[in-house]
Design an enzyme around this catalytic site. Structure first.
Site, mmCIF file in Angstrom:
data_model
loop_
_atom_site.group_PDB
_atom_site.id
_atom_site.type_symbol
_atom_site.label_atom_id
_atom_site.label_comp_id
_atom_site.label_asym_id
_atom_site.label_seq_id
_atom_site.Cartn_x
_atom_site.Cartn_y
_atom_site.Cartn_z
ATOM 1 N N CYS A 93 34.409 61.097 -31.167
ATOM 2 C CA CYS A 93 33.209 60.583 -31.849
ATOM 3 C C CYS A 93 33.496 59.536 -32.935
ATOM 4 C CB CYS A 93 32.399 61.763 -32.376
ATOM 5 S SG CYS A 93 30.678 61.361 -32.646
ATOM 6 N N HIS A 193 32.325 66.941 -28.792
ATOM 7 C CA HIS A 193 32.854 67.926 -29.739
ATOM 8 C C HIS A 193 32.678 69.283 -29.061
ATOM 9 C CE1 HIS A 193 32.594 65.336 -33.411
ATOM 10 N NE2 HIS A 193 31.480 64.886 -32.902
HETATM 11 N N1 GLN Z 1 28.901 59.010 -37.887
HETATM 12 C C1 GLN Z 1 28.991 58.709 -36.503
HETATM 13 C C2 GLN Z 1 27.644 58.684 -35.806
HETATM 14 O O1 GLN Z 1 26.698 59.272 -36.290
HETATM 15 C C3 GLN Z 1 29.940 59.678 -35.822
HETATM 16 C C4 GLN Z 1 29.423 61.100 -35.794
HETATM 17 C C5 GLN Z 1 30.390 62.119 -35.262
HETATM 18 O O2 GLN Z 1 31.612 61.972 -35.354
HETATM 19 N N2 GLN Z 1 29.859 63.199 -34.726
HETATM 20 O O3 GLN Z 1 27.501 58.081 -34.773
#
Ligand code: GLN
Length: 249
Positions: A93, A193
């Site tokens: 992510c 995740h």
């Molecule tokens: N901040 C990033 C987004 O919202 C990554 C989020 C995350 O790692 N879950 O896209």
């Protein structure tokens, strides 16, 4: 056999159980007698990333991405050197986004990425986010897998010619796009995740195998001693059933 892993920004990039990926790698290596050493890297630490077999970089909120970006960009040449020397890279992510061209945060702030790849990430229209369970089908080095997990990202990632997989359920790289993640043979980036590896033991072993190749280029995936994955597979199947997907791999 030995495996050396660097868990980048472990103290700030660890959303939705990303840490579990490290626990799984450790256990699956130990169960096979592979000696695994997991080092952590924080902002400001001195470290030669090219000495590692695997780099792992988890997800984080926009705030954390902004916090670490200067430190990460300073390491660009060293990460490049690591990749040139055969280090495998697993990105989740927020970490995945930062290996591309740029990421536009929810506050419309442009965070320049490492620019190793052509993909770029913009924020969801009117603050929309891709949130929920996700399942994909992917083919990694000629083997097909289903992969299950959880996604929560505002970022919409585009311009990927080699995705990790095809979305069976959920969003993936962006709304209305049917592909998820990025994989080029050496770098695997994904929005999954959950954490990724515990419910997807085949992906866990794939990552171990790819990381071992740096030191042991003759190593074959079939050389990995099989483990009892009954529970892991049951967890995987339960999610697929819940999502109404029949297992294709
Ligand atoms: N901040 C990033 C987004 O919202 C990554 C989020 C995350 O790692 N879950 O896209």
């Amino acid at each position: 056999m030995n495996l050396k892993v660097c868990w980048m920004y472990h103290d700030i990039m660890d959303l939705y159980g990303d840490k579990g990926n490290m626990l799984v790698l450790q256990k699956r290596c130990e169960d096979r007698g592979i000696s695994i050493k997991i080092d952590t890297l924080s902002i400001g630490d001195t470290c030669d990333l090219s000495t590692y077999d695997l780099l792992f970089f988890g997800g984080g909120a926009d705030k954390e991405q902004l916090l670490l970006i200067d430190d990460l960009l300073k390491r660009k040449d060293n990460i490049k050197q690591a990749m040139e020397q055969g280090t495998f890279v697993l990105l989740i992510c927020g970490g995945y986004q930062l290996f591309g061209q740029y990421y536009i945060s929810a506050d419309n702030e442009k965070i320049e990425g490492l620019k190793f790849f052509d993909y770029y990430t913009e924020t969801g229209t009117n603050g929309t986010r891709c949130i929920g369970n996700i399942a994909i089908q992917c083919t990694l080095d000629n083997e097909t897998y289903t992969v299950v997990g959880f996604e929560n990202h505002g970022g919409q990632t585009r311009n990927i010619s080699t995705p990790f997989g095809k979305v069976l359920y959920g969003c993936g790289n962006a709304f209305q796009e049917s592909y998820e993640g990025f994989y080029n043979g050496q770098v695997l980036g994904t929005y999954i995740h959950g954490p990724l590896l515990p419910k997807n033991p085949k992906v866990a072993d794939f990552v171990i195998y790819k990381a071992l190749l740096k030191r042991y280029p003759e190593f074959k995936k079939e050389d990995l001693q099989p483990l009892d994955d009954t529970l892991e597979n049951q967890a995987h199947e339960a999610i697929l059933r819940k999502l109404g997907i029949s297992n294709k791999a």
